[in-house]
Design an enzyme around this catalytic site. Structure first.
Site, PDB file in Angstrom:
ATOM      1  N   ASP A  30      54.195  55.582  52.447  1.00  0.00           N
ATOM      2  CA  ASP A  30      54.561  54.159  52.477  1.00  0.00           C
ATOM      3  C   ASP A  30      55.709  53.992  53.464  1.00  0.00           C
ATOM      4  O   ASP A  30      56.523  54.896  53.647  1.00  0.00           O
ATOM      5  CB  ASP A  30      54.994  53.693  51.077  1.00  0.00           C
ATOM      6  CG  ASP A  30      54.923  52.180  50.917  1.00  0.00           C
ATOM      7  OD1 ASP A  30      54.017  51.693  50.214  1.00  0.00           O
ATOM      8  OD2 ASP A  30      55.775  51.479  51.509  1.00  0.00           O
ATOM      9  N   THR A  85      47.054  43.004  50.505  1.00  0.00           N
ATOM     10  CA  THR A  85      46.478  41.935  51.335  1.00  0.00           C
ATOM     11  C   THR A  85      46.879  40.610  50.699  1.00  0.00           C
ATOM     12  O   THR A  85      46.056  39.946  50.079  1.00  0.00           O
ATOM     13  CB  THR A  85      44.940  42.058  51.419  1.00  0.00           C
ATOM     14  OG1 THR A  85      44.411  42.161  50.092  1.00  0.00           O
ATOM     15  CG2 THR A  85      44.516  43.254  52.219  1.00  0.00           C
ATOM     16  N   THR A 121      41.719  44.930  48.817  1.00  0.00           N
ATOM     17  CA  THR A 121      40.774  43.814  48.709  1.00  0.00           C
ATOM     18  C   THR A 121      40.803  43.041  50.019  1.00  0.00           C
ATOM     19  O   THR A 121      41.851  42.513  50.402  1.00  0.00           O
ATOM     20  CB  THR A 121      41.175  42.895  47.543  1.00  0.00           C
ATOM     21  OG1 THR A 121      41.237  43.695  46.362  1.00  0.00           O
ATOM     22  CG2 THR A 121      40.173  41.768  47.345  1.00  0.00           C
ATOM     23  N   GLU A 152      46.239  45.788  35.809  1.00  0.00           N
ATOM     24  CA  GLU A 152      47.614  46.154  35.527  1.00  0.00           C
ATOM     25  C   GLU A 152      47.771  46.229  34.013  1.00  0.00           C
ATOM     26  O   GLU A 152      47.162  45.454  33.275  1.00  0.00           O
ATOM     27  CB  GLU A 152      48.580  45.135  36.133  1.00  0.00           C
ATOM     28  CG  GLU A 152      48.641  45.272  37.645  1.00  0.00           C
ATOM     29  CD  GLU A 152      49.581  44.276  38.305  1.00  0.00           C
ATOM     30  OE1 GLU A 152      50.546  43.843  37.656  1.00  0.00           O
ATOM     31  OE2 GLU A 152      49.337  43.948  39.478  1.00  0.00           O
ATOM     32  N   ALA A 285      41.848  30.540  26.305  1.00  0.00           N
ATOM     33  CA  ALA A 285      42.437  29.376  26.970  1.00  0.00           C
ATOM     34  C   ALA A 285      43.954  29.445  26.844  1.00  0.00           C
ATOM     35  O   ALA A 285      44.478  29.988  25.884  1.00  0.00           O
ATOM     36  CB  ALA A 285      41.917  28.101  26.329  1.00  0.00           C
ATOM     37  N   CYS A 293      46.365  39.234  42.154  1.00  0.00           N
ATOM     38  CA  CYS A 293      44.957  39.410  42.532  1.00  0.00           C
ATOM     39  C   CYS A 293      44.120  38.145  42.382  1.00  0.00           C
ATOM     40  O   CYS A 293      43.684  37.569  43.379  1.00  0.00           O
ATOM     41  CB  CYS A 293      44.350  40.540  41.716  1.00  0.00           C
ATOM     42  SG  CYS A 293      45.258  42.077  41.899  1.00  0.00           S
TER      43      CYS A 293
HETATM   44  C1  UGA Z   1      42.444  41.663  37.834  1.00  0.00           C
HETATM   45  C2  UGA Z   1      41.051  42.141  37.405  1.00  0.00           C
HETATM   46  O1  UGA Z   1      40.902  41.968  35.997  1.00  0.00           O
HETATM   47  C3  UGA Z   1      40.871  43.620  37.759  1.00  0.00           C
HETATM   48  O2  UGA Z   1      39.553  44.050  37.426  1.00  0.00           O
HETATM   49  C4  UGA Z   1      41.108  43.788  39.256  1.00  0.00           C
HETATM   50  O3  UGA Z   1      41.006  45.155  39.654  1.00  0.00           O
HETATM   51  C5  UGA Z   1      42.510  43.288  39.609  1.00  0.00           C
HETATM   52  O4  UGA Z   1      42.639  41.904  39.234  1.00  0.00           O
HETATM   53  C6  UGA Z   1      42.693  43.455  41.090  1.00  0.00           C
HETATM   54  O5  UGA Z   1      42.038  42.745  41.840  1.00  0.00           O
HETATM   55  O6  UGA Z   1      43.417  44.372  41.506  1.00  0.00           O
HETATM   56  P1  UGA Z   1      44.903  41.931  36.800  1.00  0.00           P
HETATM   57  O7  UGA Z   1      45.384  41.079  37.930  1.00  0.00           O
HETATM   58  O8  UGA Z   1      45.651  43.165  36.448  1.00  0.00           O
HETATM   59  O9  UGA Z   1      43.389  42.408  37.077  1.00  0.00           O
HETATM   60  O10 UGA Z   1      44.904  40.987  35.519  1.00  0.00           O
HETATM   61  P2  UGA Z   1      43.832  40.437  34.473  1.00  0.00           P
HETATM   62  O11 UGA Z   1      43.842  41.267  33.255  1.00  0.00           O
HETATM   63  O12 UGA Z   1      42.526  40.185  35.116  1.00  0.00           O
HETATM   64  O13 UGA Z   1      44.509  39.035  34.116  1.00  0.00           O
HETATM   65  C7  UGA Z   1      44.667  38.048  35.130  1.00  0.00           C
HETATM   66  C8  UGA Z   1      45.284  36.794  34.571  1.00  0.00           C
HETATM   67  O14 UGA Z   1      44.355  36.103  33.755  1.00  0.00           O
HETATM   68  C9  UGA Z   1      46.518  37.004  33.703  1.00  0.00           C
HETATM   69  O15 UGA Z   1      47.493  36.058  34.079  1.00  0.00           O
HETATM   70  C10 UGA Z   1      46.030  36.749  32.306  1.00  0.00           C
HETATM   71  O16 UGA Z   1      47.027  36.280  31.455  1.00  0.00           O
HETATM   72  C11 UGA Z   1      44.970  35.700  32.553  1.00  0.00           C
HETATM   73  N1  UGA Z   1      43.923  35.621  31.497  1.00  0.00           N
HETATM   74  C12 UGA Z   1      43.127  36.679  31.240  1.00  0.00           C
HETATM   75  C13 UGA Z   1      43.750  34.430  30.794  1.00  0.00           C
HETATM   76  O17 UGA Z   1      44.456  33.434  31.025  1.00  0.00           O
HETATM   77  N2  UGA Z   1      42.770  34.365  29.842  1.00  0.00           N
HETATM   78  C14 UGA Z   1      41.968  35.414  29.566  1.00  0.00           C
HETATM   79  O18 UGA Z   1      41.091  35.272  28.669  1.00  0.00           O
HETATM   80  C15 UGA Z   1      42.155  36.597  30.268  1.00  0.00           C
END
Ligand code: UGA
Length: 466
Positions: A30, A85, A121, A152, A285, A293
């Site tokens: 890095d 990205t 990505t 995460e 919700a 991401c």
């Molecule tokens: C997301 C994807 O889930 C991963 O599969 C992907 O690899 C990653 O992006 C990436 O592109 O690197 P992440 O950003 O760690 O993962 O978080 P998520 O668990 O997907 O949650 C995203 C957001 O959605 C959070 O703010 C969470 O609170 C919200 N969320 C999730 C809701 O508001 N409702 C839900 O039912 C689920």
């Protein structure tokens, strides 16, 4: 295998440590000297459950090291690109500065037979362009695109035991040939070249074999492997995130309807979720999605589709984004209503700053956004989070932060729960009742037992719940 991982952010560090755990010899590279210094002492530069343990054991094995010098990539057989990205300033498109800089720096280090593996990505068409650069460099190296699906908070587990592996590889004209010419998918920006897209040739088996060796353990345990072309691999990643974002915004749209009809969106989600075609996961919700991401990926996808002349195909993603942002506003409005639209000199306790629990990541965090908006409206905001205060205070030093959530909500006029950390979900409403000035809780994640809070004398306000 000897492997380099270029980019030591959330993705790269976990990937480097996990690859070492799998038996490989890894160097993480890095440009950020401070990060490399921390990592070299086995200190993760961010919070991720399970990472300190894996990093410590990987460093102790003597097979993982970190460096700021790209020349240390020389001699590795596989080079993972794991740089960020982010969203381009003033645009919805992805900023490819770090990807381009990484590939430029890496090209002189490549040798015959090396495989460069993109994990970042990227907008569809990027891999084809990078394959062209690698081929033109004359090193004899090849490119594969191997998107990452880790979440995460579960990053170590998702990396060691992924639910699927996707290999986007180039096409070769000579089956089994040693350095067959890659008939890459040209990208004559802004669109994909139609002739090249339909070019004949077999998918690059050399790249597939190398990736199978990298992920030997997961492959042996039966993890599904999808071998495909570059464009499909790039699209799988953004399509997956677009689908997840759409699912969340769908249920949040239902919450908006529930709010004007008196229906309960949580029961609605349970009921439709019993249909296995729909499923209950990602139907919570609340204040909506954030992070590094989902928000930027759906915007970059929409921007790329516009460039390709297919903007209408994913026009719904703009609506998905709009619904998501409206939910943040709804939470702010609920708090202001609870304060009778007089936020001045009123104390609002904000529980949570990270974009989701078990993370210290505040990139595009709905929780931090809500805190900042309420501060901007004149409320006295006191915010807390188990892990994200340092990151939040760097971005928004104007807010007041306290480490202890009980201190944060003492004498509060309104408490707003915006990130559903376990410690907040388990709060005892009866015990807290006497601590606050005014017992009003806005549950922006619909994660509390409304009946219990009301029974303890609180005014409970959820999202899409009566
Ligand atoms: C997301 C994807 O889930 C991963 O599969 C992907 O690899 C990653 O992006 C990436 O592109 O690197 P992440 O950003 O760690 O993962 O978080 P998520 O668990 O997907 O949650 C995203 C957001 O959605 C959070 O703010 C969470 O609170 C919200 N969320 C999730 C809701 O508001 N409702 C839900 O039912 C689920």
């Amino acid at each position: 295998m000897r492997i380099s991982v270029i980019g030591c952010g959330y993705l790269g560090v976990v990937h480097a440590a996990a690859l070492t755990e799998l038996g490989h010899d890894v160097v993480g590279i890095d440009v950020d000297a401070r990060k490399i210094q921390l990592l070299s002492a086995a200190h993760p530069p961010f919070f991720e459950p399970g990472l300190p343990e894996v990093l410590t054991s990987a460093m102790a094995s003597g097979r993982l090291r970190f460096s700021t010098d790209i020349a240390d990539a020389h001699g590795s057989q596989v080079h993972f690109l794991a740089v960020g990205t982010p969203q381009l300033a003033g645009s919805y498109a992805a900023d490819l500065t770090y990807v381009n800089a990484a590939i430029d720096a890496l090209l002189p280090q490549l040798s015959e037979g090396d495989l460069v593996v993109g994990k970042s990505t990227v907008p569809v068409g990027t891999a084809g362009r990078l394959a062209g650069l690698i081929e033109a460099s004359g090193s004899g190296a090849r490119l594969a695109w191997n998107p990452e699906f880790l979440r995460e908070g579960f990053a170590v587990k998702d990396t060691l035991a992924p639910d699927r592996l996707v290999y986007g590889v180039g096409r070769v004209a000579v089956p089994g040939g040693r350095v067959a010419r890659s008939e890459r998918i040209e990208t004559s920006s802004p669109g994909l070249d139609t002739a090249a897209r339909s070019a004949p040739g077999l998918l690059d088996q050399h790249a597939v074999d190398i990736l199978n060796e990298v992920y030997a353990k997961a492959v042996a345990s039966g993890t599904p492997v999808v071998v495909t072309d570059y464009a499909t691999a790039e699209l799988v990643k953004v399509a997956a995130n677009a689908f997840l974002a759409t699912k969340i915004s769908f249920i949040n749209a239902m919450a908006e309807i529930a709010e004007v009809t008196g229906a309960d969106v949580t029961q609605l989600a349970d009921a439709i979720g019993y249909d296995t075609r729909i499923g209950r996961r990602f139907l919570n919700a609340g204040v909506g999605f954030g992070g590094g991401c989902l928000p930027k990926d759906i915007r970059a996808f929409a921007a790329r589709a516009d460039e390709l002349g297919r903007g209408e195909s994913v026009a719904f993603l703009k609506e998905v984004d709009a619904i998501n942002l409206r939910r943040r506003q709804r939470v702010v409005d609920l708090v202001l209503e609870a304060l009778n639209e007089e936020p001045h000199l009123k104390k609002v306790a904000v529980l949570g700053l990270a974009f989701k629990p078990n993370s210290d990541d505040v990139r595009d965090s709905p929780a931090l956004d809500v805190a900042v908006q309420l501060h901007g409206r004149g409320a006295t905001v006191v915010a807390t989070d188990p892990e994200a205060i340092a990151n939040a205070s760097r971005l928004h030093p104007q807010l007041t932060f306290v480490a202890d959530h009980i201190e944060a909500l003492t004498d509060a006029d309104v408490v707003v729960l915006v990130t559903e950390w376990a410690a907040y979900r388990e709060l005892d409403p009866a015990a807290l009742r006497a601590r606050v000035r005014n017992p009003v809780i806005v549950d922006a994640r619909n994660c509390l037992d409304a009946t219990a809070w009301r029974a303890a004398g609180w005014t409970y306000l959820g999202l899409g719940r009566p």
